[in-house]
Design an enzyme around this catalytic site. Structure first.
Site, short mmCIF file in Angstrom:
data_model
loop_
_atom_site.label_atom_id
_atom_site.label_comp_id
_atom_site.label_asym_id
_atom_site.label_seq_id
_atom_site.Cartn_x
_atom_site.Cartn_y
_atom_site.Cartn_z
N LYS A 1 0.82 -1.21 0.00
CA LYS A 1 0.00 0.00 0.00
C LYS A 1 0.85 1.26 0.00
O LYS A 1 0.46 2.27 -0.57
CB LYS A 1 -0.97 0.01 1.19
CG LYS A 1 -2.14 -0.94 1.00
CD LYS A 1 -3.29 -0.61 1.94
CE LYS A 1 -4.48 -1.54 1.71
NZ LYS A 1 -5.57 -1.32 2.66
N LYS B 1 -7.30 -14.21 -9.53
CA LYS B 1 -8.47 -14.21 -8.65
C LYS B 1 -9.45 -13.11 -9.09
O LYS B 1 -9.02 -12.05 -9.54
CB LYS B 1 -7.99 -13.92 -7.23
CG LYS B 1 -8.83 -14.55 -6.14
CD LYS B 1 -8.23 -14.25 -4.78
CE LYS B 1 -9.19 -13.40 -4.00
NZ LYS B 1 -8.69 -12.95 -2.72
N LYS C 1 -12.55 -6.85 -7.47
CA LYS C 1 -13.32 -5.69 -7.91
C LYS C 1 -12.42 -4.55 -8.35
O LYS C 1 -12.87 -3.60 -8.95
CB LYS C 1 -14.33 -5.25 -6.86
CG LYS C 1 -13.77 -4.66 -5.61
CD LYS C 1 -14.89 -4.33 -4.64
CE LYS C 1 -14.39 -4.50 -3.24
NZ LYS C 1 -15.42 -4.71 -2.24
#
Ligand code: TRP
Length: 335
Positions: free
Chosen positions: A117, A199, A202
């Protein structure tokens, strides 16, 4: 005498990032309803975690309410379980401070999600992003949860929560339960419809790769029609047929049919027929969730009633934990 076997306690935190994917649903969410009878369940929409990356405030508020409504639409019954919004229970943040004093800088530096991140948000590597796993540990330990349903990406954070709990116990005497990961039995892995080796996610830039559980029927069917398969024509589960294997897995979960039954059903038929059938079966399967969500999101008063009483219940449990923790670390009693 009444039975004294205590139900185990499950805690799970859900980020308010819009809706769930079909992957989240099949892998985890659909198991939540039935779990409530076997376990004591506590679910929190973790808005405090969400602000470790930049959020639009109006959007965050909306996403949090939507996530809460979706949780109920997916079968969490606020009478059986505790469902609340994290920021409504200040005890998480308070405990997080105490736990941060039993957490090493070095171990937080090793968290792979922090590294990922901070690479992704290089202009905002804030201290909250760094200490996020401590807040997550507080979420779990405040309830002395036994089990935490998590995906692979959260395993390291749960391991850290166990280490923090262990260290606290060592310093101050046995107190916290060491939480275990909870992997539901029937968890199938759902892959991207556009790249079946990845995988389903979204955050995929191709919207056709991912089914969202609030997608309408036409959208779902259209996305399945465009699913990437292979150059053969046989519906059967075999190595090298990742696209078809994925569609068969999904179809099997939503219809309850075995892989052999599916092969028999589509013998002599083409991929077109199969994809249409999968799309329709998925859309029908998700229909009750969509309908219930649409009803709930309009009923703001009911939602408020649920999350308010959820937060009260959560507060009561965690205040007890916190009082004991304060006593253990040597704080003077406030009353
Ligand atoms: N960190 C989790 C995620 O990003 C969300 C989360 C916060 C959580 N607190 C938790 C999950 C406690 C399980 C238990 O998905």
């Amino acid at each position: 005498m009444s039975e004294t076997t205590e139900k185990k306690l499950i805690f799970s935190g859900i980020q308010p990032t819009g809706t769930f994917t079909l992957g989240n649903y099949i892998g985890a969410v659909r198991n939540w309803g039935p779990l409530q009878d076997e376990y004591n369940c506590i679910y929190s929409i973790v808005d405090m975690h969400a602000i470790t990356v930049r959020q639009d405030p109006a959007k965050l508020r909306q996403n949090t309410l939507q996530a809460y409504a979706l949780l109920l639409a997916c079968g969490i019954d606020p009478k059986k379980s505790i469902a609340f919004i994290q920021s409504h229970n200040p005890n998480h943040a308070e405990l997080s401070w105490i736990l941060s004093c039993s957490t090493q800088f070095g171990e937080l530096s090793r968290m792979t999600q922090f590294k990922d991140k901070s690479a992704k948000h290089a202009d905002d590597i804030n201290a909250g992003l760094f200490t996020y796993p401590v807040l997550m540990a507080a979420d779990i330990l405040a309830y002395n949860a036994d089990l935490v349903p998590i995906g692979a990406d959260q395993k390291q954070h749960l391991e850290l929560a166990r280490n923090i709990a262990g260290r606290f116990n060592q310093k101050y005497g046995d107190f916290f339960t060491l939480p275990e990961p909870f992997i539901p039995k029937a968890g199938a892995r759902v892959m991207s419809l556009q790249d079946p080796q990845k995988k389903m996610s979204k955050s995929d830039e191709n919207p056709n790769a991912c089914i969202l559980i609030l997608d309408d029927k036409d959208t779902i069917v259209r996305k399945f029609k465009r699913a990437v398969t292979d150059s053969e024509s046989e519906v059967c589960y075999r190595e090298g047929k990742d696209g078809i294997n994925n569609l068969m897995t999904i179809y099997s979960v939503v219809t309850g049919k075995s892989l052999d039954e599916i092969t028999a059903e589509f013998a002599g038929k083409g991929y077109g027929d199969f994809k249409l059938a999968v799309g329709e079966a998925v859309a029908d399967h998700l229909e009750p969730v969509r309908t219930e969500y649409a009803r709930l999101i309009e009923d703001k008063a009911y939602l408020k009633e649920c999350y308010t009483s959820g937060a009260e219940a959560a507060f009561r449990i965690t205040r007890k934990t916190l009082s004991k923790v304060y006593r253990k670390v040597g704080f003077v009693d406030a009353r």
